[in-house]
Motif scaffolding. Structure first.
Motif, mmCIF file in Angstrom:
data_model
loop_
_atom_site.group_PDB
_atom_site.id
_atom_site.type_symbol
_atom_site.label_atom_id
_atom_site.label_comp_id
_atom_site.label_asym_id
_atom_site.label_seq_id
_atom_site.Cartn_x
_atom_site.Cartn_y
_atom_site.Cartn_z
ATOM 1 N N PRO A 78 59.777 31.622 52.089
ATOM 2 C CA PRO A 78 58.640 31.517 52.903
ATOM 3 C C PRO A 78 57.746 30.229 52.245
ATOM 4 C CG PRO A 78 58.759 33.739 51.736
ATOM 5 C CD PRO A 78 59.826 32.958 51.227
ATOM 6 N N SER A 79 57.427 29.388 53.207
ATOM 7 C CA SER A 79 56.733 28.175 53.215
ATOM 8 C C SER A 79 55.118 28.298 53.440
ATOM 9 C CB SER A 79 57.157 27.067 53.823
ATOM 10 O OG SER A 79 58.622 26.665 53.575
ATOM 11 N N ILE A 80 55.111 29.246 54.147
ATOM 12 C CA ILE A 80 53.885 29.552 54.851
ATOM 13 C C ILE A 80 53.575 31.292 54.775
ATOM 14 C CG2 ILE A 80 52.119 29.743 56.749
ATOM 15 C CD1 ILE A 80 53.112 27.074 57.426
ATOM 16 N N SER A 81 52.289 31.713 54.184
ATOM 17 C CA SER A 81 51.989 33.071 54.175
ATOM 18 C C SER A 81 51.043 33.520 55.077
ATOM 19 C CB SER A 81 51.443 33.385 52.826
ATOM 20 O OG SER A 81 52.363 33.274 51.720
ATOM 21 N N ARG A 82 51.302 34.764 55.755
ATOM 22 C CA ARG A 82 50.314 35.162 56.515
ATOM 23 C C ARG A 82 48.781 35.066 56.239
ATOM 24 N NH1 ARG A 82 49.866 40.986 59.444
ATOM 25 N NH2 ARG A 82 47.834 40.540 60.565
ATOM 26 N N SER B 200 45.718 29.011 55.465
ATOM 27 C CA SER B 200 45.301 27.729 56.384
ATOM 28 C C SER B 200 46.427 26.903 56.525
ATOM 29 C CB SER B 200 44.019 27.304 55.781
ATOM 30 O OG SER B 200 43.815 26.244 56.609
ATOM 31 N N VAL B 201 46.687 26.405 57.639
ATOM 32 C CA VAL B 201 47.808 25.465 57.968
ATOM 33 C C VAL B 201 47.214 24.451 58.679
ATOM 34 C CG1 VAL B 201 49.397 27.151 57.759
ATOM 35 C CG2 VAL B 201 48.290 26.782 59.971
ATOM 36 N N THR C 204 46.003 16.284 64.615
ATOM 37 C CA THR C 204 46.006 17.585 63.593
ATOM 38 C C THR C 204 45.079 18.378 63.654
ATOM 39 O OG1 THR C 204 44.800 16.149 62.018
ATOM 40 C CG2 THR C 204 47.425 15.869 62.005
ATOM 41 N N ARG C 205 44.993 19.435 63.358
ATOM 42 C CA ARG C 205 43.909 20.508 63.554
ATOM 43 C C ARG C 205 44.357 21.541 62.705
ATOM 44 N NH1 ARG C 205 41.727 23.131 69.110
ATOM 45 N NH2 ARG C 205 39.988 24.153 68.430
ATOM 46 N N GLN C 206 43.228 22.056 62.039
ATOM 47 C CA GLN C 206 43.315 23.502 61.043
ATOM 48 C C GLN C 206 43.730 24.840 61.998
ATOM 49 O OE1 GLN C 206 44.056 21.300 58.060
ATOM 50 N NE2 GLN C 206 43.806 23.601 57.712
ATOM 51 N N GLY C 207 44.382 25.543 61.468
ATOM 52 C CA GLY C 207 44.722 26.861 62.171
ATOM 53 C C GLY C 207 44.894 27.895 61.027
ATOM 54 N N GLN C 208 45.001 29.133 61.196
ATOM 55 C CA GLN C 208 45.351 30.388 60.435
ATOM 56 C C GLN C 208 46.879 30.974 60.800
ATOM 57 O OE1 GLN C 208 42.704 33.465 60.172
ATOM 58 N NE2 GLN C 208 43.266 33.982 58.111
ATOM 59 N N ALA C 209 47.733 31.036 59.827
ATOM 60 C CA ALA C 209 48.936 31.461 60.089
ATOM 61 C C ALA C 209 48.812 33.071 60.539
ATOM 62 C CB ALA C 209 49.932 31.119 58.943
ATOM 63 N N LEU C 210 49.405 33.557 61.429
ATOM 64 C CA LEU C 210 49.349 34.884 61.571
ATOM 65 C C LEU C 210 50.632 35.698 61.394
ATOM 66 C CD1 LEU C 210 47.894 34.891 65.551
ATOM 67 C CD2 LEU C 210 46.654 35.231 63.108
ATOM 68 N N GLU C 211 51.619 34.762 60.830
ATOM 69 C CA GLU C 211 52.719 35.220 60.225
ATOM 70 C C GLU C 211 53.209 34.668 59.144
ATOM 71 O OE1 GLU C 211 54.876 36.771 64.249
ATOM 72 O OE2 GLU C 211 54.478 34.568 64.248
ATOM 73 N N GLY D 218 52.877 24.401 54.429
ATOM 74 C CA GLY D 218 51.232 24.555 54.949
ATOM 75 C C GLY D 218 51.447 23.645 55.998
ATOM 76 N N VAL D 219 52.411 23.228 56.665
ATOM 77 C CA VAL D 219 52.241 22.287 57.841
ATOM 78 C C VAL D 219 53.138 22.937 58.889
ATOM 79 C CG1 VAL D 219 52.733 19.850 58.912
ATOM 80 C CG2 VAL D 219 52.065 20.307 56.453
ATOM 81 N N VAL D 220 52.554 22.922 60.336
ATOM 82 C CA VAL D 220 53.300 23.418 61.351
ATOM 83 C C VAL D 220 53.293 22.466 62.462
ATOM 84 C CG1 VAL D 220 53.287 25.882 60.765
ATOM 85 C CG2 VAL D 220 51.608 24.782 62.255
ATOM 86 N N SER D 221 54.415 22.315 63.497
ATOM 87 C CA SER D 221 54.043 21.669 64.721
ATOM 88 C C SER D 221 54.095 22.531 65.975
ATOM 89 C CB SER D 221 55.183 20.510 64.904
ATOM 90 O OG SER D 221 56.550 21.106 64.905
ATOM 91 N N ILE D 222 53.798 22.000 67.036
ATOM 92 C CA ILE D 222 53.795 22.979 68.311
ATOM 93 C C ILE D 222 55.211 23.016 68.536
ATOM 94 C CG2 ILE D 222 52.942 23.081 70.370
ATOM 95 C CD1 ILE D 222 50.702 21.475 70.002
ATOM 96 N N ALA D 223 55.541 24.424 68.652
ATOM 97 C CA ALA D 223 57.045 24.758 68.985
ATOM 98 C C ALA D 223 57.366 24.190 70.562
ATOM 99 C CB ALA D 223 57.141 26.381 69.022
#
Length: 118
Positions: free
Chosen positions: A58-62, A65-66, A78-85, A111-116
């Motif tokens: 796991p790199s990100i936990s449910r 903040s990502v 860039t924008r902040q969001g919350q991981a749902l998974e 802690g970083v995601v990109s739009i799929a």
């Protein structure tokens, strides 16, 4: 014996030689495909290692903040969001924006995601 959730190390693996034609399609044939990942289930000694037995750590936990990053020619947003998974590098997870909208995103770093993209 490797309990579920155990990181796979080089010392955990045993190399075997023989005819590969009778093995399942998902068999792991190279050490680098397994080392560094974690087991999804408990594995007994001698188990033929398959891709679905392992997952990226796991790199990100449910609930975490990502940072959502999107870039293209000449721009980066860039924008902040919350991981749902929870998920590991390369996994697709859902992220909630402050306005309650959800996005499918790909984990690119801790802690970083990109739009799929599909």
């Amino acid at each position: 014996f490797l309990p579920a959730g155990t990181p796979v190390r080089l010392a955990s693996l045993e190399e075997k030689y023989g005819d590969l034609s009778h093995l399942p399609d998902q068999v792991i044939t190279a050490r680098d495909e397994a080392v560094g990942k974690t087991t999804k289930l408990s594995l007994k000694p001698g188990t033929i290692l398959l891709r679905h037995h392992l997952e990226n750590p796991p790199s990100i936990s449910r609930g975490e903040s990502v940072l959502i990053a999107s870039r293209g020619p000449g721009f980066r947003i860039t924008r902040q969001g919350q991981a749902l998974e929870s998920g590991g590098l390369g996994d697709t997870i859902r992220v909630r924006l402050p306005n309650r909208q959800t996005l499918a995103t790909t984990i690119t770093a801790p802690g970083v995601v990109s739009i799929a993209t599909r």
